[in-house]
Each structure stands twice: as C-alpha cells, then as structure tokens.
Design a protein around this motif. Structure first.
Motif, PDB file in Angstrom:
ATOM      1  N   HIS A   1       0.832  -1.208   0.000  1.00 28.45           N
ATOM      2  CA  HIS A   1       0.000   0.000   0.000  1.00 28.45           C
ATOM      3  C   HIS A   1       0.869   1.260   0.000  1.00 28.45           C
ATOM      4  O   HIS A   1       0.541   2.255  -0.668  1.00 28.45           O
ATOM      5  CB  HIS A   1      -0.933  -0.007   1.218  1.00 28.45           C
ATOM      6  N   GLN A   2       1.956   1.227   0.767  1.00 29.91           N
ATOM      7  CA  GLN A   2       2.863   2.375   0.758  1.00 29.91           C
ATOM      8  C   GLN A   2       3.466   2.598  -0.639  1.00 29.91           C
ATOM      9  O   GLN A   2       3.647   3.743  -1.084  1.00 29.91           O
ATOM     10  CB  GLN A   2       3.978   2.157   1.788  1.00 29.91           C
TER      11      GLN A   2
ATOM     12  N   THR B   1       0.884   4.286  -2.741  1.00 31.23           N
ATOM     13  CA  THR B   1       0.783   5.714  -2.400  1.00 31.23           C
ATOM     14  C   THR B   1       1.978   6.480  -2.957  1.00 31.23           C
ATOM     15  O   THR B   1       1.845   7.612  -3.436  1.00 31.23           O
ATOM     16  CB  THR B   1       0.711   5.879  -0.882  1.00 31.23           C
TER      17      THR B   1
END
Length: 279
Positions: free
Chosen positions: A20-21, A24
């Motif tokens: 997820h990082q 992003t």
C-alpha cells in the motif's frame, strides 16, 4: 521500504502494508516486477499481492489529460460541472508511466542504384568524336612489296629448274596463246598461305576450321621457305636442272594447294550454312 531478509517466508498479509505504501508513493498500481524489486519477493507472491491490490483498488480508465465526455445540450440548459473530490488528480508520474514508449522506427536501408557510366562520368572513355582511327595497313603493304618480288622470282626460277615453263593451254583453239606455268607456284602457295593465315587469326570461324587454317597456313609458309632455300642453293651451285626429288616435290605443290584450298572452303561454307539453319 525493502524488507529485511529472513530465513522464513513472509506471508502475503504482512507484505500488504508495504505494498500500500508503494501504491501511495507511485500514485498508481505497481507492476509485478516493481513489487518483486521493492519487497524482494518471488513472482508467485508478487502476483498474489497484485491480485489483492487490484481487488482493493479497482482500476479506472486511464485519462492522463483529464478529459471528460461532453454531451449535446440545448441553449436553455445550464452547464453543470461535477467534480469528484474523492478522485485523485492525475500526476505527472501517472502520465509518464501510462504512456508507453514508442519504439523508434528503423529507417529502411535504401539500395543505391549504380548509374551507368557515361562520357561525362568517365572522361577517359572515348566518345563518338574521339573514336580511335583504325591502324593504317599501307605501310605493311609497302614493306611486303620487296618480299613479294623476291618470292615471285624465287618460285619462277625454281619452276624453270623443275620443268615448269611455257605451254600452250589451248592447242587448236588459240595456238598463239602461251603461258609460263612457273608463275602458278607463287600464286598458289603464297596466296593460299596468306588467306589461311587470315582465316586462322580472324576468329570468325569455329574451332575445326581455325585449326585446319592454322596448320595449313604454317605448312604453306614452311614449303615456301624450303622452295626459296632450294632455288638459291641450286642457283649458287650453277645447276641448270633440279634433282628428281626436288622436281617431284615441286610438281605436287599445285595439287596440295588445290586440296587445302578446297578443304578450307568446305569448312567455311559448312559453318555459314549451319548458322543459317540456326536462325
């Protein structure tokens, strides 16, 4: 963001926060190779994480330039714009990532056609105005004249020593007509040698005719040389008659010349007839 190396495989659930990082950070869905490089995992696990991310973040139609569909409306209908605050604006990274690189077109190699060599391209080539003149033949004829006189006198003298002389070829018809047969020797032998030499060196006849012309021309020249030698030796010795062997050989020369001339003529004629049939 890279995970620490461990002797135990890290489950997919623990790798999801790092994935997820990465989403992003990139502002888009990472590829399988990017997940493998950043998380230091294998292809199966990267594909499983990519499937989980795809389920959580459904893909939207790419619109790097922020275009929207405009429908036809009437003049009284107000224009309304709807901005979706939840939809993130496309960044420059998205545009660069989603635009696939276009490979450079390879320019085809053009074959250069060779231009024909003209007089302007090749100044050394002779033009129509610079056509070389044929080599003059009259100097050779001038040089051959003394040899012709010497050969003629030698054959006539040898003919007189071997029994050639004045005869009446038309008895009862023209008794006053007489001819010295000694002149037949230089006319027959030397004329045939010159003509056969021309046929041999011309290259316009097939191999069979050229071979016959070659050997008969060389043989005629050799006989002419032997005849001149025999005459001058007998003349220097004061002989009035030639030995019988020389007389017999000289008497056969007209017959030999006739046979060689007829054979060469037949070979040349057969060649010309063969060419006409092929046409």
């Amino acid at each position: 963001m890279t995970t620490a190396k461990s002797s135990y495989p890290v489950p997919v659930a623990e790798l999801l926060p790092q994935a997820h990082q990465l989403v992003t950070k990139l502002g888009r869905m990472p590829s399988r190779n990017q997940l493998m490089a950043e998380l230091r995992i294998g292809a199966p696990k990267a594909r499983a994480i990519l499937d989980r991310l795809t389920d959580e973040h459904p893909a939207k139609a790419p619109n790097p330039f922020g275009l929207h569909v405009v429908t036809e409306r009437t003049a009284d209908e107000p224009t309304e714009t709807h901005d979706d605050p939840t939809e993130p604006e496309p960044t420059q990274a998205d545009t660069v990532a989603e635009v696939e690189p276009v490979p450079d077109e390879v320019e085809p190699v053009r074959e250069e056609k060779s231009e024909p060599i003209t007089a302007a391209a090749d100044p050394d080539a002779p033009t129509q105005e610079q056509t070389p003149r044929p080599v003059a033949v009259w100097p050779v004829m001038l040089l051959a004249l003394p040899a012709f006189v010497a050969i003629w006198s030698g054959w006539v003298g040898l003919g007189q020593l071997t029994g050639f002389g004045i005869v009446h070829p038309l008895p009862g018809i023209a008794d006053g007509f007489a001819i010295n047969t000694a002149i037949t020797l230089p006319i027959g032998v030397e004329t045939y040698a010159a003509y056969a030499l021309r046929v041999w060196l011309s290259g316009q006849v097939p191999t069979k005719a050229r071979r016959f012309a070659k050997y008969s021309a060389l043989g005629s020249l050799a006989l002419g040389a032997l005849g001149q030698i025999a005459f001058h030796l007998m003349k220097a010795a004061g002989m009035t008659e030639a030995p019988w062997l020389i007389t017999a050989a000289v008497a056969c020369l007209p017959v030999a010349v006739l046979g060689m001339g007829a054979g060469l003529a037949h070979l040349i004629k057969d060649t010309n007839d063969h060419r006409e049939v092929q046409r």
